[in-house]
Design an enzyme around this catalytic site. Structure first.
Site, PDB file in Angstrom:
ATOM      1  N   GLU A   1      62.870  69.956  61.821  1.00  0.00           N
ATOM      2  CA  GLU A   1      62.284  68.757  61.197  1.00  0.00           C
ATOM      3  C   GLU A   1      61.616  69.095  59.863  1.00  0.00           C
ATOM      4  O   GLU A   1      60.465  68.708  59.621  1.00  0.00           O
ATOM      5  CB  GLU A   1      61.234  68.113  62.130  1.00  0.00           C
ATOM      6  CG  GLU A   1      61.755  67.849  63.522  1.00  0.00           C
ATOM      7  CD  GLU A   1      62.046  66.403  63.794  1.00  0.00           C
ATOM      8  OE1 GLU A   1      62.566  65.714  62.875  1.00  0.00           O
ATOM      9  OE2 GLU A   1      61.769  65.953  64.909  1.00  0.00           O
TER      10      GLU A   1
ATOM     11  N   LYS B   1      71.841  68.480  64.486  1.00  0.00           N
ATOM     12  CA  LYS B   1      71.209  69.448  63.573  1.00  0.00           C
ATOM     13  C   LYS B   1      70.366  70.477  64.336  1.00  0.00           C
ATOM     14  O   LYS B   1      70.493  71.670  64.116  1.00  0.00           O
ATOM     15  CB  LYS B   1      70.288  68.727  62.569  1.00  0.00           C
ATOM     16  CG  LYS B   1      70.987  67.704  61.693  1.00  0.00           C
ATOM     17  CD  LYS B   1      70.043  67.128  60.645  1.00  0.00           C
ATOM     18  CE  LYS B   1      68.814  66.448  61.239  1.00  0.00           C
ATOM     19  NZ  LYS B   1      69.120  65.257  62.059  1.00  0.00           N
TER      20      LYS B   1
END
Ligand SMILES: [Zn+2]
Length: 205
Positions: free
Chosen positions: A83, A17
């Site tokens: 995040e 990611k």
């Protein structure tokens, strides 16, 4: 003014990611900023590092006021959040969803990456809320640490029972539904059998 575009990259740990986020960020050159939640409450510049070795400088921020008022962020065409699931208590204060909406209304594009679920398979609220308003939602998968099949889950192999615990390969590993204890099909026998098979494959390589 034209509304900015919101893109969300979600999935388990080790799915790439942050690497995808950094590659997208590079396409904007100087017109972008990267932001990370402040895990140690210190304000300043930090580095985002990926499991596969990419790195970039980022702002380490602890509240929505900083995100909305910092000059470098106001001037950016695109704002990148790493995040995103941690932009909440105790790491971050203020409503990050509202904050993203304000950035979009200013005409800035927003890219977020983060976990969609915790190690119990429970959804992270921020990621699900952003999914609802995203123009593009990319769901990545990792490879199951037992059988190499597509892995949507993050399994906690070590550490405490705390819902959120920071760590990497020492605590967490990706798992497919069959090898994830919180899924219905899970049985410990599966793990044993497939672990042997997996080892056999490794030896062949
Ligand atoms: Zn598996």
């Amino acid at each position: 003014m034209q509304q900015g575009v919101l893109e969300v990259i979600a999935g388990p740990m080790f799915a790439g990611k942050t690497s995808m986020l950094l590659k997208k960020a590079r396409a904007f050159d100087a017109g972008m900023v990267l932001i990370k939640p402040s895990f140690d409450t210190r304000y300043g510049i930090c580095e985002i590092k990926t499991h596969d070795g990419l790195a970039a400088r980022a702002f380490n921020l602890s509240n929505t006021k900083e995100v909305l008022e910092l000059d470098a962020i106001r001037k950016a065409k695109a704002v990148f959040f790493d995040e995103i699931q941690f932009f909440t208590d105790p790491y971050f204060s203020g409503d990050i969803i509202d904050c993203v909406r304000i950035l979009l209304n200013r005409g800035q594009s927003v890219y977020c990456c983060g976990l969609d679920m915790n190690w119990k398979g429970e959804c992270f609220k921020i990621t699900s809320e952003l999914q609802k308003i995203a123009n593009r939602y990319v769901l990545l998968q990792a490879k199951c640490s037992i059988c190499n099949q597509a892995a949507p889950y993050t399994y906690k192999s070590n550490g405490s029972d705390a819902k959120i615990e920071l760590g990497a390969a020492d605590i967490y590993e990706p798992r497919c539904p069959r090898h994830f204890p919180f899924c219905n099909d899970y049985t410990p026998e599966n793990i044993q059998k497939d672990a042997c098979y997996h080892q056999g494959e490794l030896f062949e390589l």
